[in-house]
Design a protein around this motif. Sequence first.
Motif, PDB file in Angstrom:
ATOM      1  N   UNK A  45       0.821  -1.213   0.000  1.00 46.37           N
ATOM      2  CA  UNK A  45       0.000   0.000   0.000  1.00 46.37           C
ATOM      3  C   UNK A  45       0.859   1.269   0.000  1.00 46.37           C
TER       4      UNK A  45
ATOM      5  N   UNK B  87       1.721   2.646  -3.833  1.00 48.40           N
ATOM      6  CA  UNK B  87       0.936   3.700  -4.500  1.00 48.40           C
ATOM      7  C   UNK B  87       0.462   4.749  -3.497  1.00 48.40           C
TER       8      UNK B  87
ATOM      9  N   UNK C  80      -1.155   4.714  -0.801  1.00 42.02           N
ATOM     10  CA  UNK C  80      -2.393   4.658  -0.026  1.00 42.02           C
ATOM     11  C   UNK C  80      -2.018   4.742   1.441  1.00 42.02           C
TER      12      UNK C  80
ATOM     13  N   UNK D 284      -2.122  11.455  -8.172  1.00 43.59           N
ATOM     14  CA  UNK D 284      -3.262  10.927  -8.911  1.00 43.59           C
ATOM     15  C   UNK D 284      -2.816  10.294 -10.225  1.00 43.59           C
TER      16      UNK D 284
ATOM     17  N   UNK E 127      -0.953   7.044  -9.515  1.00 40.80           N
ATOM     18  CA  UNK E 127      -1.877   5.963  -9.144  1.00 40.80           C
ATOM     19  C   UNK E 127      -2.634   5.464 -10.359  1.00 40.80           C
ATOM     20  N   UNK E 128      -2.947   6.369 -11.282  1.00 43.39           N
ATOM     21  CA  UNK E 128      -3.672   5.950 -12.478  1.00 43.39           C
ATOM     22  C   UNK E 128      -2.858   4.943 -13.283  1.00 43.39           C
TER      23      UNK E 128
ATOM     24  N   UNK F 119      -4.548  -1.462  -8.973  1.00 43.08           N
ATOM     25  CA  UNK F 119      -4.533  -2.103  -7.657  1.00 43.08           C
ATOM     26  C   UNK F 119      -5.786  -2.955  -7.483  1.00 43.08           C
TER      27      UNK F 119
ATOM     28  N   UNK G 102     -10.286  10.552 -15.014  1.00 45.00           N
ATOM     29  CA  UNK G 102      -8.851  10.729 -14.773  1.00 45.00           C
ATOM     30  C   UNK G 102      -8.072  10.790 -16.090  1.00 45.00           C
TER      31      UNK G 102
ATOM     32  N   UNK H  10      -9.109  -2.272 -12.979  1.00 47.12           N
ATOM     33  CA  UNK H  10      -7.733  -1.775 -12.896  1.00 47.12           C
ATOM     34  C   UNK H  10      -7.070  -1.802 -14.279  1.00 47.12           C
TER      35      UNK H  10
ATOM     36  N   UNK I 227      -7.471   1.057 -17.004  1.00 46.67           N
ATOM     37  CA  UNK I 227      -6.679   2.287 -16.945  1.00 46.67           C
ATOM     38  C   UNK I 227      -5.366   2.108 -17.713  1.00 46.67           C
TER      39      UNK I 227
END
Lengths: 290, 253
Positions: free
Chosen positions: B58, B61, B63, B86, B89-90, B94, B118, B163, B166
């Motif tokens: 975690x 990315x 989190x 952002x 993470x894109x 995950x 996004x 996931x 993306x």
Amino acid sequence: MSEPSTVERRTLAELARPSSGLKRTTKQKLTRGSLYSVFVIVIVLAAFLADWGAIQRSFLNPDIAREMFPRILTIAARNTVIFTITSFSLGLLLGLLLALMKLSTIRPYRWFSNIYIEIFRGLPALLTVLLVGFAIPIAFEGFRWRDCSVVPGCGTYGAGTVGLGLVAAAYMAETIRAGIEAVPKGQMEAARSLGMSRGWALLSIIIPQAFRIIIPPLTNELILLIKDTSLLFVLGTSDATKELTKFGRDFANLKFNGTPYIVVGLVYLMITIPMTRVVARLEARNKKAR
Amino acid sequence: MSQAPAAAADTQIAIDVRELHKYFGELEVLKGIDFHVKHGEVVCVIGPSGSGKSTLLRCVNRLEEPTSGSIHIEGLDITDPEVSLDMVRAKIGMVFQQFNLFPHLTVLRNLTIAQRRVLKRKSSVAEETARRNLERVGLSDKIDAFPAQLSGGQQQRVAIARALSMDPDMMLFDEPTSALDPELVGEVLEVMRGLADEGMTMMVVTHEMGFANQVADRVVFMDGGVVVEEGPPKEVLGNPREERTKKFLSMVL
């Protein structure tokens, strides 16, 4: 090892079959029977003791009831609905804002929200309505609630609906906050892991789910507001701005008869009962998407 | 330990974690982790519960906020406050233990919402991508269903498709089969195996030793907030050097 217990040990069969003689089902029937008979006796007594003639004359007079139409619907009920919708919308928007402030990381926002909620939940709605209606025009010279006659339900009653909206916002803020917190943490994490910003995740993922959770308490709030619009008469009314309760009261005074109260009561129920039914169906439909 | 900037900027390394420490209050969960995943590599992280393996994943990315240390994704230092998390993470897919599908949206909307928002994709493009990825996980017929109408295994496959929609450069899996009924585990592992075969870069925290053995290029064994042992699965799982690894494997196998 402990010593063998000296207490007499009884088998389950002995314990579960008491020797009173009555079967379990017989006992149940007796209990239910007596509860039913008490209920019936009370109703029968009330029916015999009441003076039905007097009740009919004072509360169920069809001629007076007929005279109330159509104005009870075209003016009074319409005003009640308009005032309710206006104050509910205001309360919802402001309540959402306060809820988000309460969950904010910025401390003064949380303070403001907490203080607001404490104040407006603690004050009687009537007092808030009076304060908004009379104090604000005095505080801000030149401001008159009547000026905003463009919006339906505005005018003197604009002040009243704002007052009710302020009170409703305090209650709704707590409900909405609880709803947002009831959405599992993983939802925000999933949204963020896809690259969504916190604000967008709140708006498109968290808040829609929160509102599904809080539909029942929000319906409650709406029903409370419908009834609270009856407080607005304190700001003074004209024939065109009477809501249901004021309309019924004036009519009752005019005719020196209680029938208008009954009719107005029925109109309130005609509004609230269908609404709770619609919400119940909405909820059932939403369950599918949980 | 000194950080070598040259190595840190190596874009050949998908995930490069150095000297990572993470505290939860007083509790030190990660005690200086060095960890990396190369492009196209499948790394399985195993270890007892509380070993810090999920926290490590975690942190990759963000989190979870690392207390100290550096994390480079494709050479980019994501602990740098200038970096847009952002967008990072894109690019990192995950998959969660609890699936975390959006229950108020249909499967299609689950797969398109972040693409639209996004990646600013047009709805036709987003939908096309969603359909392609649903087909990849074998759930094309569920496109209009709500998550609650799917089995756990199906939900997790949809989550993988979400996931993938993306077009991520790498995928993180946080115990993806731990919440599933035993008979549903296989279908999810099958999808993950397919991804690995296609060359996806994967970091998988798992208890599925069979999967780790067959699919992983490298297995990392963590315990007590440190990496105890790592290497090819045959060595770590088949012939562990460390006493703690042996003890753990004897309990789970």
